[in-house]
Design an enzyme around this catalytic site. Structure first.
Site, PDB file in Angstrom:
ATOM      1  N   GLY A   1      97.557  12.063  35.097  1.00 45.81           N
ATOM      2  CA  GLY A   1      98.215  11.252  34.096  1.00 45.81           C
ATOM      3  C   GLY A   1      98.594   9.899  34.647  1.00 45.81           C
ATOM      4  O   GLY A   1      98.169   9.513  35.744  1.00 45.81           O
ATOM      5  N   ALA A   2      99.412   9.179  33.890  1.00 42.99           N
ATOM      6  CA  ALA A   2      99.782   7.815  34.296  1.00 42.99           C
ATOM      7  C   ALA A   2     100.687   7.809  35.514  1.00 42.99           C
ATOM      8  O   ALA A   2     100.639   6.870  36.323  1.00 42.99           O
ATOM      9  CB  ALA A   2     100.470   7.110  33.135  1.00 42.99           C
TER      10      ALA A   2
ATOM     11  N   SER B   1      99.552  13.429  39.376  1.00 42.13           N
ATOM     12  CA  SER B   1      98.339  14.248  39.373  1.00 42.13           C
ATOM     13  C   SER B   1      98.743  15.699  39.624  1.00 42.13           C
ATOM     14  O   SER B   1      99.719  15.967  40.337  1.00 42.13           O
ATOM     15  CB  SER B   1      97.371  13.787  40.469  1.00 42.13           C
ATOM     16  OG  SER B   1      96.951  12.456  40.230  1.00 42.13           O
ATOM     17  N   VAL B   2      97.973  16.622  39.048  1.00 44.13           N
ATOM     18  CA  VAL B   2      98.270  18.049  39.200  1.00 44.13           C
ATOM     19  C   VAL B   2      97.107  18.710  39.929  1.00 44.13           C
ATOM     20  O   VAL B   2      95.941  18.530  39.565  1.00 44.13           O
ATOM     21  CB  VAL B   2      98.495  18.721  37.831  1.00 44.13           C
ATOM     22  CG1 VAL B   2      98.823  20.201  38.017  1.00 44.13           C
ATOM     23  CG2 VAL B   2      99.611  18.026  37.065  1.00 44.13           C
TER      24      VAL B   2
ATOM     25  N   ASP C   1     105.943  14.405  23.816  1.00 41.05           N
ATOM     26  CA  ASP C   1     104.507  14.252  24.093  1.00 41.05           C
ATOM     27  C   ASP C   1     103.765  15.562  23.799  1.00 41.05           C
ATOM     28  O   ASP C   1     102.954  16.024  24.603  1.00 41.05           O
ATOM     29  CB  ASP C   1     104.273  13.822  25.548  1.00 41.05           C
ATOM     30  CG  ASP C   1     102.855  13.281  25.769  1.00 41.05           C
ATOM     31  OD1 ASP C   1     102.178  12.973  24.762  1.00 41.05           O
ATOM     32  OD2 ASP C   1     102.434  13.185  26.935  1.00 41.05           O
TER      33      ASP C   1
END
Length: 717
Positions: free
Chosen positions: A18-19, A22-23, A135
């Site tokens: 994502g912005a 990180s996963v 979200d």
């Protein structure tokens, strides 16, 4: 490799990005347990400190099976970056499920209800803890498969979440633009300055878009060129949407906006579920805050759906399978009304069969007394409606097949292959539904024939019993000769009664013959049904052909998916790619040809044949109804005639008895000797007893006839 005190991971094992983070997929150093680690990037640390720690604080407050669990917060060894150690969901996200070509046109009804249950439960837990997510989207709803093979969906990514009570507002903007509330979209995407503050209901809009996406496979609001390319029109669609509309599209550049108040025909959800779902979508996809539902009403209405039980009803007159959603505590009368809403068959004309046996539904009982049903084992609704069976309404998947561009374009070829494969899976799903519909038509009619055959047999037994007694009565010697009836009036009455009984006997004989003819006709129809039921197994080969094409197409699709990320192909690879495109197109053409020429045409012929058979069965049932009425009338008249005869014989016996006890003057010589008085009395008593027994039998016959033939005639059209 990277690590914290207790976990390590490889940077190649990226699960998502994502912005701000990180996963990765990681493992516990001691146990080997697989987890997900969220590693924040430099952009995350440019946020205010209170925002940076917000996600940790939110996750620590939450503990629910439908929310991704936070196990620990650790730091990396070198940079000492904060790392969230979270539950690993091995089956991707709801978005990855929807991206699968099998779900191009939305989830199955069973899977959609699982999504609805999980999302509602997770959101309810957020609200109980005063959290707004901000979200909600399919990509932030993770999936794992439970021990029994069922899906479990969990809300994730609480980077935008914060604590917010019902009466509080917020002004910062988060979210993904396709799922954003229009007010947030205006400021975040269109960059238009505004002073609006937002409340907890912004999550409801995102939930509405997500549920529509899950139900249909597509977004509800689509401007020409797509949401990302035509942002101004996207905003217009969401803000100008009429009340009650649940989707809006623009099909041509600068073209008009088109609104829909129902889910598309390609949706796989039953009409029973759609009728429950559409009002919810219409009221949470509402831009005006004073008209939009609050969370309380949303939870109440969605919980109402989830607490209902589904009763499967196959309507023989329509040749359509219905899903009727009702509460177990509802009365059967409410169920019958719900069936009427979907089938237009009034409750008084609804007759049911279940697994071949008549199913009598008592309106005052609760619906939990209804047998447990399934799509393959529904209640069969039979009524005397004369409508032409309409069958399943569907859109031909061939209309949704995109075409490959002539040149080699890896990304475009992948997208096209995905669309074609999606249409192929829709054809496979439809082929199975159509075949199941044919099987239910044949099985339901077979059961109706069995019931009518039983009615024929019992009517014959009753009619023949009545004929036997009438024949015995009419054949009585004393009754036939009228002996012992010197009174002219009595003889005349007895003769008239005898004539009437003879007429009734002839009518019953004709009824017996008509029932036998009906029985023979139904037997012939039953033999046809058995032949067609054997043919169903042959039709299953069409589904196997479609599946074979899909397997080959899916293999090519996976190659295209792998190639799309490459900058280019070598000459030989490009030639193979071109051949794959040609083969893919040929397979798709073959698949659709099998679907249209074998599956659809067979189904349409079956519908026409089913309509003819239904009319034949209707005529037979009406005929049996009339015969039953005639037999009941004959029995009633015969009973009346026997009662009149009994009175004549009783009076005669009384007269004879008085003559025997009185002193009588000598009688003149008769030209012919008369019967012996004792012999006459004996025969009269015997005949009287026989007539009384016959009367009782006729009464029993009448009652049985009434039970057998309580069949409503065709309703007025």
């Amino acid at each position: 490799m990277q690590s914290t005190t207790n976990y390590l991971w490889h940077t190649d094992d990226l699960l998502g990005q994502g912005a701000t983070a990180s996963v990765y997929k990681a493992r516990n150093k001691k146990s080997g347990e697989v987890v997900a680690v969220k590693v924040f990037n430099s952009a995350s640390y440019r946020r205010p400190p209170e925002v940076q720690v917000r996600e940790f604080e939110v996750l620590r407050r939450l503990n629910h099976q439908n929310i991704v669990k936070l196990f620990a917060v650790e730091e990396t060894g070198g940079s000492r970056q904060k790392v969230l150690i979270m539950e690993y969901c091995s089956s991707g996200s709801l978005l990855s499920v929807l991206e699968d070509p099998e779900n191009t046109f939305g989830l199955s009804e069973e899977e959609f209800l699982v999504v609805l249950r999980c999302v509602v439960a997770g959101m309810n837990h957020l609200r109980e803890n005063g959290i707004v997510h901000r979200d909600i989207k399919p990509g932030n709803i993770m999936r794992l498969v439970g021990e029994e093979g069922q899906s479990i969906y969990k809300l994730s990514d609480f980077g935008a979440a914060r604590k917010l009570d019902d009466d509080e507002k917020f002004v910062s903007v988060y979210g993904t633009e396709e799922y954003l509330h229009p007010d947030m979209y205006e400021r975040a995407v269109l960059r238009k300055p505004q002073q609006k503050a937002f409340g907890v209901t912004v999550d409801l809009w995102s939930i509405g878009v997500t549920l529509y996406h899950a139900a249909t496979g597509s977004l509800p609001f689509i401007p020409f060129g797509g949401p990302r390319r035509n942002k101004e029109i996207m905003y217009r669609i969401t803000t100008e949407k009429p009340a009650g509309a649940i989707s809006g599209t623009q099909k041509q550049e600068n073209g008009p906006l088109e609104w829909s108040y129902s889910l598309p025909i390609t949706c796989r959800l039953s009409m029973g579920l759609q009728n429950q779902l559409v009002p919810i979508l219409a009221n949470i996809l509402e831009v005006e805050e004073d008209k939009c539902w609050g969370f309380d009403q949303f939870f109440a209405e969605t919980s109402d759906i989830l607490q209902r039980t589904v009763i499967h009803v196959f309507s023989l007159p329509q040749a359509v399978l219905h899903h009727v959603y009702i509460h177990a505590h509802n009365t059967i009368a409410i169920f019958l009304e719900a069936v009427y809403e979907q089938t237009n068959v009034t409750p008084k004309h609804q007759e049911y069969l279940f697994e071949g046996h008549p199913c009598v539904l008592e309106p005052s009982l609760s619906a939990q007394h209804i047998a447990h049903t399934a799509a393959s084992s529904p209640l069969t609704l039979f009524s005397m409606s004369s409508d032409t069976p309409k069958g399943l309404a569907f859109r031909d998947p061939a209309l949704d097949v995109p075409k490959f561009v002539p040149k080699v374009d890896l990304q475009a070829d992948y997208s096209t292959a995905k669309g074609v494969l999606g249409a192929g899976y829709q054809a496979l799903w439809l082929a199975r539904v159509l075949l199941d519909g044919q099987a239910l038509m044949l099985r339901g009619l077979h059961w109706v024939l069995e019931v009518l055959q039983d009615t024929c047999q019992q009517t014959l037994e009753v009619t023949r019993t009545a004929l036997l007694y009438l024949s015995s009565s009419l054949g009585t010697e004393r009754f036939s000769s009228g002996a012992g009836m010197p009174d002219v009036q009595e003889r005349k009455e007895a003769t008239e009664l005898r004539t009437r009984l003879q007429t009734l006997s002839e009518i019953l004989s004709k009824c017996s013959h008509n029932v036998t003819e009906t029985q023979r006709s139904l037997s012939c129809l039953g033999e046809e049904l058995l032949k067609n039921r054997d043919q169903i197994h042959e039709d299953n080969k069409s589904i196997q052909k479609i599946q074979c094409c899909l397997d080959k197409m899916h293999f090519i699709y996976k190659q295209f998916k792998k190639s799309r990320m490459r900058p280019g192909l070598s000459y030989n690879e490009e030639q193979i790619h071109k051949l794959d495109k040609v083969n893919f197109s040929h397979l798709a053409k073959r698949l659709l040809q099998v679907f249209q020429e074998e599956c659809v045409q067979t189904y349409q012929v079956s519908l026409v044949t089913h309509g003819k058979r239904m009319r034949q069965v209707q005529r037979a049932q009406n005929h049996l109804h009339l015969i039953g009425h005639s037999v009941a009338t004959c029995n009633s008249e015969a009973r009346g005639a026997q009662e009149s005869l009994n009175k004549i014989f009783d009076q005669l016996l009384l007269d004879r008895a008085s003559e025997q006890g009185a002193e009588v003057s000598p009688q003149p010589m008769a030209p012919h000797p008369g019967p012996d008085p004792k012999d006459l009395v004996f025969h009269m008593q015997e005949l009287c007893n026989d007539m009384k027994l016959l009367a009782f039998d006729l009464q029993d016959n009448n009652r049985l006839i009434e039970r057998l033939h309580r069949v409503p005639s065709a309703p007025d059209v």
